[in-house]
Design a protein around this motif. Structure first.
Motif, PDB file in Angstrom:
ATOM      1  N   GLN A 102       9.795   3.100  12.053  1.00 53.07           N
ATOM      2  CA  GLN A 102       8.806   3.318  10.997  1.00 53.07           C
ATOM      3  C   GLN A 102       8.835   4.735  10.432  1.00 53.07           C
ATOM      4  OE1 GLN A 102       4.899   2.251  12.355  1.00 53.07           O
ATOM      5  NE2 GLN A 102       5.347   0.064  12.475  1.00 53.07           N
ATOM      6  N   VAL A 103       9.522   5.641  11.115  1.00 54.97           N
ATOM      7  CA  VAL A 103       9.574   7.031  10.663  1.00 54.97           C
ATOM      8  C   VAL A 103      10.368   7.120   9.358  1.00 54.97           C
ATOM      9  CG1 VAL A 103      10.278   9.387  11.271  1.00 54.97           C
ATOM     10  CG2 VAL A 103       9.425   7.831  13.047  1.00 54.97           C
ATOM     11  N   ASN A 104       9.902   7.939   8.440  1.00 52.93           N
ATOM     12  CA  ASN A 104      10.517   8.145   7.118  1.00 52.93           C
ATOM     13  C   ASN A 104      10.447   6.906   6.224  1.00 52.93           C
ATOM     14  OD1 ASN A 104      11.437  10.876   7.656  1.00 52.93           O
ATOM     15  ND2 ASN A 104      12.988   9.940   8.987  1.00 52.93           N
ATOM     16  N   VAL A 105       9.546   5.995   6.545  1.00 51.89           N
ATOM     17  CA  VAL A 105       9.347   4.791   5.740  1.00 51.89           C
ATOM     18  C   VAL A 105       7.939   4.849   5.148  1.00 51.89           C
ATOM     19  CG1 VAL A 105       9.244   2.269   5.747  1.00 51.89           C
ATOM     20  CG2 VAL A 105      10.901   3.456   7.203  1.00 51.89           C
ATOM     21  N   PRO A 106       7.783   4.636   3.842  1.00 57.98           N
ATOM     22  CA  PRO A 106       6.439   4.627   3.249  1.00 57.98           C
ATOM     23  C   PRO A 106       5.550   3.614   3.962  1.00 57.98           C
ATOM     24  CG  PRO A 106       8.122   4.616   1.542  1.00 57.98           C
ATOM     25  CD  PRO A 106       8.837   4.405   2.840  1.00 57.98           C
ATOM     26  N   PRO A 107       4.268   3.925   4.140  1.00 55.35           N
ATOM     27  CA  PRO A 107       3.365   3.034   4.889  1.00 55.35           C
ATOM     28  C   PRO A 107       3.413   1.581   4.442  1.00 55.35           C
ATOM     29  CG  PRO A 107       2.274   5.111   4.458  1.00 55.35           C
ATOM     30  CD  PRO A 107       3.578   5.162   3.707  1.00 55.35           C
ATOM     31  N   HIS A 108       3.494   1.330   3.144  1.00 53.00           N
ATOM     32  CA  HIS A 108       3.451  -0.055   2.670  1.00 53.00           C
ATOM     33  C   HIS A 108       4.754  -0.809   2.934  1.00 53.00           C
ATOM     34  CE1 HIS A 108       5.469   1.958  -0.681  1.00 53.00           C
ATOM     35  NE2 HIS A 108       5.863   0.765  -1.112  1.00 53.00           N
ATOM     36  N   LEU A 109       5.802  -0.101   3.381  1.00 53.41           N
ATOM     37  CA  LEU A 109       7.076  -0.759   3.674  1.00 53.41           C
ATOM     38  C   LEU A 109       7.376  -0.828   5.172  1.00 53.41           C
ATOM     39  CD1 LEU A 109       9.390   0.749   0.888  1.00 53.41           C
ATOM     40  CD2 LEU A 109       8.332  -1.517   0.946  1.00 53.41           C
ATOM     41  N   ARG A 110       6.490  -0.295   5.997  1.00 52.74           N
ATOM     42  CA  ARG A 110       6.718  -0.315   7.443  1.00 52.74           C
ATOM     43  C   ARG A 110       6.549  -1.725   8.003  1.00 52.74           C
ATOM     44  NH1 ARG A 110       3.048   5.077   8.466  1.00 52.74           N
ATOM     45  NH2 ARG A 110       4.565   6.569   7.613  1.00 52.74           N
ATOM     46  N   THR A 111       7.339  -2.030   9.013  1.00 45.92           N
ATOM     47  CA  THR A 111       7.260  -3.336   9.662  1.00 45.92           C
ATOM     48  C   THR A 111       6.750  -3.173  11.088  1.00 45.92           C
ATOM     49  OG1 THR A 111       9.561  -3.190  10.416  1.00 45.92           O
ATOM     50  CG2 THR A 111       9.165  -4.256   8.291  1.00 45.92           C
ATOM     51  N   GLU A 112       5.991  -4.156  11.554  1.00 41.74           N
ATOM     52  CA  GLU A 112       5.457  -4.096  12.913  1.00 41.74           C
ATOM     53  C   GLU A 112       6.561  -4.254  13.943  1.00 41.74           C
ATOM     54  OE1 GLU A 112       2.345  -6.912  13.384  1.00 41.74           O
ATOM     55  OE2 GLU A 112       0.954  -5.877  12.035  1.00 41.74           O
ATOM     56  N   THR A 113       7.551  -5.062  13.619  1.00 42.00           N
ATOM     57  CA  THR A 113       8.672  -5.262  14.532  1.00 42.00           C
ATOM     58  C   THR A 113       9.902  -4.535  13.999  1.00 42.00           C
ATOM     59  OG1 THR A 113       9.297  -7.310  13.397  1.00 42.00           O
ATOM     60  CG2 THR A 113       7.813  -7.493  15.297  1.00 42.00           C
ATOM     61  N   CYS A 114      10.796  -4.195  14.893  1.00 40.18           N
ATOM     62  CA  CYS A 114      11.998  -3.450  14.518  1.00 40.18           C
ATOM     63  C   CYS A 114      12.938  -4.331  13.701  1.00 40.18           C
ATOM     64  CB  CYS A 114      12.710  -2.968  15.781  1.00 40.18           C
ATOM     65  SG  CYS A 114      14.181  -1.976  15.459  1.00 40.18           S
TER      66      CYS A 114
END
Length: 247
Positions: free
Chosen positions: A34-46
């Motif tokens: 999730q690092v360096n990813v905008p909040p709205h594009l983060r995923t709960e799973t890898c």
């Protein structure tokens, strides 16, 4: 709440060349994917393309771009001089894009090598040199921009020289033989040093275990602040994939 579907990779912003203040506590606690990813594009799973990364890559991916220090030209020269090639690494967000890219290529082409041969080099297998020796025939090598360069000063241009001929290695050291090194040196001096200057050119050949494409011979050339027109000329106007909209 974070999204649960994989999203396209985002191109990173410009990076600082010096180490800024430490990242926030909230940012440090993010899982590495999730690092360096905008909040709205983060995923709960890898995402699948990040599941089996090496411990080294996981550490890089866990680093915010804002905390990453770009290598200076002096850093690059010293690293090559000491043969510490394993210490080169990509900016964290660029590493993420690179891993997404190679994962996609394996799905679509079966291997990164097949894509490089077909789309980047335009060579057919089996790859056979026409010349009797290295660099004797211009159809036996091609100079391209590095599609996913290391995290270095923006003034540094990273090129890759792909060859149809092998560069002989010492099986004991896995390093180039003296003869092979002299052949590459002579060619690099003729093509790059005479145009850019001795103090602004370095070249190196990665050890086998560091290569992302192992079956097509290649070595790296880095130039410090070269004339853009010269770079366009020597690469025949090549544009690295990291600068193309589709990637």
């Amino acid at each position: 709440m974070t999204a649960t579907t994989n999203s396209p990779e985002q191109k990173p912003q410009n990076h600082q060349t010096s180490t800024p203040p430490p990242s926030s506590e909230k940012e440090e606690k993010l899982p590495y994917w999730q690092v360096n990813v905008p909040p709205h594009l983060r995923t709960e799973t890898c995402p699948d393309f990040l599941r089996d990364v090496s411990p080294k890559d996981r550490g890089i991916l866990s680093t915010p771009d804002s905390s990453y220090r770009l290598d200076t030209w002096e850093d690059v020269r010293e690293r090559v001089r000491r043969n510490q090639l394993d210490r080169f690494q990509r900016v964290p967000s660029e590493l993420r894009r690179y891993l997404a890219f190679t994962w996609r290529l394996r799905k679509e082409y079966g291997s990164v090598m097949r894509y490089v041969l077909e789309k980047r080099l335009g060579w057919r297998e089996p790859v056979v040199a026409r010349g009797k020796g290295p660099f004797e025939d211009e159809s036996d090598f091609k100079v391209l921009r590095n599609d996913w360069p290391y995290g270095v000063d923006p003034k540094i241009v990273h090129l890759v020289v792909w060859t149809k001929f092998p560069l002989e290695e010492d099986p004991k050291t896995e390093d180039l033989t003296d003869q092979a090194r002299a052949q590459v040196d002579a060619w690099v001096n003729k093509v790059f040093v005479e145009r850019v200057g001795k103090d602004r050119v370095v070249w190196f050949k990665n050890w086998m275990w560091l290569k992302s494409v192992k079956t097509v011979e290649h070595f790296h050339v880095m130039l410090y602040d070269p004339d853009p027109e010269f770079v366009r000329d020597v690469t025949n106007g090549d544009v690295p994939l990291c600068e193309r909209e589709e990637w």
